[in-house]
Scaffold this active site. Structure first.
Site, PDB file in Angstrom:
ATOM      1  N   GLU A 197       0.878  -1.174   0.000  1.00 15.66           N
ATOM      2  CA  GLU A 197       0.000   0.000   0.000  1.00 15.66           C
ATOM      3  C   GLU A 197       0.917   1.225   0.000  1.00 15.66           C
ATOM      4  O   GLU A 197       1.008   1.942  -0.988  1.00 15.66           O
ATOM      5  CB  GLU A 197      -0.919  -0.002   1.227  1.00 15.66           C
ATOM      6  N   ASP A 275     -12.493  -0.360   2.135  1.00 16.89           N
ATOM      7  CA  ASP A 275     -11.484  -0.147   3.182  1.00 16.89           C
ATOM      8  C   ASP A 275     -12.080   0.468   4.451  1.00 16.89           C
ATOM      9  O   ASP A 275     -12.412  -0.261   5.378  1.00 16.89           O
ATOM     10  CB  ASP A 275     -10.331   0.715   2.642  1.00 16.89           C
TER      11      ASP A 275
HETATM   12  N1  HPA Z   1      -3.998   0.244   5.778  1.00 13.35           N
HETATM   13  C1  HPA Z   1      -3.473  -0.162   6.928  1.00 13.35           C
HETATM   14  N2  HPA Z   1      -4.169  -0.253   8.049  1.00 13.35           N
HETATM   15  C2  HPA Z   1      -5.456   0.072   8.018  1.00 13.35           C
HETATM   16  C3  HPA Z   1      -6.058   0.490   6.855  1.00 13.35           C
HETATM   17  C4  HPA Z   1      -5.293   0.579   5.669  1.00 13.35           C
HETATM   18  O1  HPA Z   1      -5.744   0.944   4.574  1.00 13.35           O
HETATM   19  N3  HPA Z   1      -7.340   0.745   7.170  1.00 13.35           N
HETATM   20  C5  HPA Z   1      -7.512   0.462   8.468  1.00 13.35           C
HETATM   21  N4  HPA Z   1      -6.372   0.048   8.984  1.00 13.35           N
HETATM   22 ZN    ZN Z   2      -7.289  -1.800   4.853  1.00 13.31          ZN
END
Ligand code: HPA
Ligand code: ZN
Length: 336
Positions: A197, A275
């Site tokens: 990410e 998400d």
């Molecule tokens: N990334 C990492 N941790 C998280 C996310 C995310 O998109 N959403 C909630 N916790």
């Molecule tokens: Zn997430």
């Protein structure tokens, strides 16, 4: 295309239930539980949702979760999300919860899991939405804390299908949690993890090789490694991509820069997910729409995101066949 997207059956595979806490419910729970929050109105809460990276979001997100105290709070949170699912034609959802966010505040593991589970069962009966529950370890905490959490989950194997890994990716690579994931696999849990990410593509490779993950959450930085991309195509490793989240957290500056449609056309098993929809400005339909607005696609391509999610889900072969038929029928009927 808007009505096609709205009515399309959808399967969600990347949803943090704490991230579906809308400011209105946050206020109601704060009042009910006599918790002070540093805002005067739901609009003030929304105005504070200006993020420049993952960490700036997480700081506010963990603070928001402080209003969740009783089992009924977790039920109400989950039920509100399921009503959004119904409106968005989500037929199956696999949701994350973060036990440590709550146990660290003295809330019992049982309180959290039982409240969420009761709402999911009600959603199955009353709304016809099937679901699975995945427990995430917070990666900014140490592996010892993850082991404690795994042990707490053992009494709830009937309610929890898998374990995942979320929170701050930078500085907390998958190898930090290799032992606890191996233990989770030995206990019969499926595994997934957030990777690629904000972190480098090697986090995706290590998630597959060290954590035994059957799918990767986000994974959009795979494009930095051509060998990895080829591997993801060949093995059809699902990526649970979250377009509006990526935009809000500046993983991509503009939806036109987002690589999800490129990845779809390269043959990767990419899916669309919301998400933390209360924080990122949209549930499933809004995520589909945002991608389609920035990247013109055929109806077949849009439906492919659902077909991919069905294949990537943790449901039986028979159930996958049923949902696949439902999706193909929708496409055929729409085009007739
Ligand atoms: N990334 C990492 N941790 C998280 C996310 C995310 O998109 N959403 C909630 N916790
Ligand atoms: Zn997430």
């Amino acid at each position: 295309m808007t009505s096609f997207i709205t009515g399309l059956p959808k399967v969600e595979l990347h949803l943090h239930i704490e991230g579906s806490l809308e400011p209105e419910l946050m206020f109601a729970l704060a009042e009910r539980n006599k918790i002070a929050i540093p805002f005067n109105s739901p609009d003030e809460v929304r105005a504070a949702y200006q993020f420049h990276n993952l960490q700036s979001f997480l700081d506010i997100y963990y603070q928001g979760a402080n209003v969740l105290i009783h089992e009924q709070d977790f039920y109400d949170l989950t039920w509100a999300y399921l009503l959004r699912c119904k409106a968005d034609h989500v037929v199956h959802t696999e949701i994350f919860f973060d036990p440590q966010t709550h146990t660290e505040r003295g809330i019992a593991f049982e309180t959290v899991v039982n409240g969420i589970h009761r709402a999911l069962e009600q959603g199955r009966k009353m709304l016809g939405i099937s679901s699975q529950l995945i427990m995430c370890f917070l990666r900014h905490l140490d592996q010892e804390s993850a082991f404690v959490t795994l042990n707490q989950a053992l009494a709830h194997k009937d309610k929890i299908v898998g374990v995942g890994l979320d929170s701050s990716e930078l500085g907390n690579p998958p190898e930090k949690f290799k032992a606890v994931f191996q233990q989770a696999l030995a206990e019969g849990f499926l595994t997934v993890a957030h990777a690629g990410e904000e972190g480098p593509s090697e986090n995706i490779t290590h998630t597959l090789d060290l954590l035994g993950a059957t799918r990767v959450d986000h994974g959009v930085r795979c494009v930095d490694d051509a060998v990895l991309v080829e591997r993801l195509v060949q093995a059809q490793v699902p990526l649970t991509v979250c377009p509006l989240s990526n935009l809000k957290l500046k993983v991509f500056e503009d939806m036109k820069d987002h690589n999800i449609v490129d990845l779809l056309r390269k043959g990767l098993c990419v899916t669309i997910n919301s998400d933390d929809p209360a924080y990122f400005g949209g549930y499933m339909t809004a995520n589909f729409q945002a991608v389609a607005d920035a990247h013109p696609m055929t109806q077949e391509e849009i439906a492919q995101f659902t077909l991919n999610a069905i294949q990537a889900s943790f449901i039986s072969v028979e159930e996958k066949q049923r949902l696949t038929r439902m999706t193909r029928d929708y496409l055929d009927n729409y085009q007739a």
